[in-house]
Design an enzyme around this catalytic site. Structure first.
Site: not given
Ligand code: ZN
Length: 327
Positions: A135, A174
């Site tokens: 991320h 994710h």
């Protein structure tokens, strides 16, 4: 086959507050299970150096690297003065006084594993590292991530080791928005990913980059569907790209027992995906794979899934696999 297992005690000292799911015990669970099952005996455990500033700047702006180091200095000063032990970058992502060193070891492991695989000292490698990375964007830490370990390693392979095409496979629950942010402008890279959607970080559904292939799937998607999508959509693209090296953002939070994700994968699905990626690596990349730990928060599911993944990377014979699987 020789498979490297990169792990360093500094990565254990980074922690983001009591009850945070991205906890030091994740690494203990992995190491303990690999030891208990005997798989550790067949792995090579190289030294893990710290990444340099130049390594981090392969994927991040100098401003971002300086800001993370600056936060470390601020935490140390405040802790000495009796202040808080953590600094929260966002509600999910915090640093303590050891986070900077942990992040340098995490990125350093990814770079060292890449070198060892390109140099032929290892066939492939798994890095049991934290903080995770996928991320982390060029200019921003987020989602438990400070620096993007996999993007740093991919850029290292291209910029310094002369590879012409590298691919990233991301099977974390994710979307790897940071990796996409860093690699999408580089035609020497391609990324394939499958992730729960809508779900944090609420991106990736409509990527405009020609080298990013995202497959968002709804909550409660199970392994059968994921395998079908891999077989029909993602793997043909990976194969056609003919990567000279494959990096895996190996998150295990799509496991059915994971508390953060709501997908339904099991250990056998991780072994299957790894085998299929390995086949393409054998075809185009001399088998070169570097896999880095991303998510995975149920300690038992994490340990067992990493075992299945690393066992597949190590190419153990089916009979020995069966023996180790009984554990
Ligand atoms: Zn995740």
């Amino acid at each position: 086959m020789s498979t490297g297992f990169f792990i360093h005690p500094d990565c254990r000292l980074h922690e983001m507050g009591e009850g945070h799911p991205e906890c030091p015990e994740r690494l203990d669970a992995i190491a303990d299970h690999l030891l208990a099952t005997g798989l550790l005996d067949v792995l090579v455990q190289p030294e893990v150096p710290q990444a340099s500033w130049a390594d981090l700047e392969l994927a991040h702006s100098r401003m971002h690297v300086a800001s993370v180091q600056g936060l470390r200095d601020r935490i140390e000063a405040e802790e000495m003065a009796g202040g808080p032990r953590h600094f929260y970058i966002d509600p999910d992502t915090a640093m303590n006084a050891f986070s900077w060193d942990a992040a340098l070891r995490a990125a350093g492991a990814a770079v060292a594993a890449t070198d060892a695989v390109i140099d032929g000292q290892l066939d492939n490698a798994f890095c049991a590292i934290r903080p995770p990375g996928h991320h982390a964007m060029r200019d921003k830490a987020m989602g438990f991530c400070l620096f993007n370990n996999i993007a740093i390693a991919a850029k290292h392979a291209l910029e310094r080791r002369g590879l012409k095409r590298v691919a990233v496979v991301d099977f974390d629950v994710h979307h790897g928005n940071g990796t996409e942010d860093i690699l999408s402008a580089d035609p020497r890279c391609m990324m394939i990913g499958i992730f729960q959607h809508p779900f944090y970080p609420y991106s990736g559904e409509n990527s405009s980059a020609a080298n990013m292939f995202n497959v968002p799937v709804p909550a409660y998607t199970r392994g059968e569907t994921v395998r079908e999508l891999f077989e029909q959509v993602l793997l043909p693209r990976l194969d056609a790209f003919q990567p000279e090296m494959i990096f895996i953002s190996a998150g295990f939070d799509a496991h059915r027992d994971d508390e953060l994700g709501q997908m339904g994968l099991v250990e056998a699905d991780y072994a299957w995906m790894t085998d299929r990626i390995n086949q393409i690596a054998q075809r185009h990349a001399k088998g070169r794979i570097v896999s880095c730990l991303e998510g995975g928060y149920n300690l038992r599911a994490l340990a067992h899934s990493v075992h299945a993944h690393v066992r597949a990377l190590s190419g153990l014979s089916p009979s020995l696999r069966g023996c180790l699987l009984r554990w």
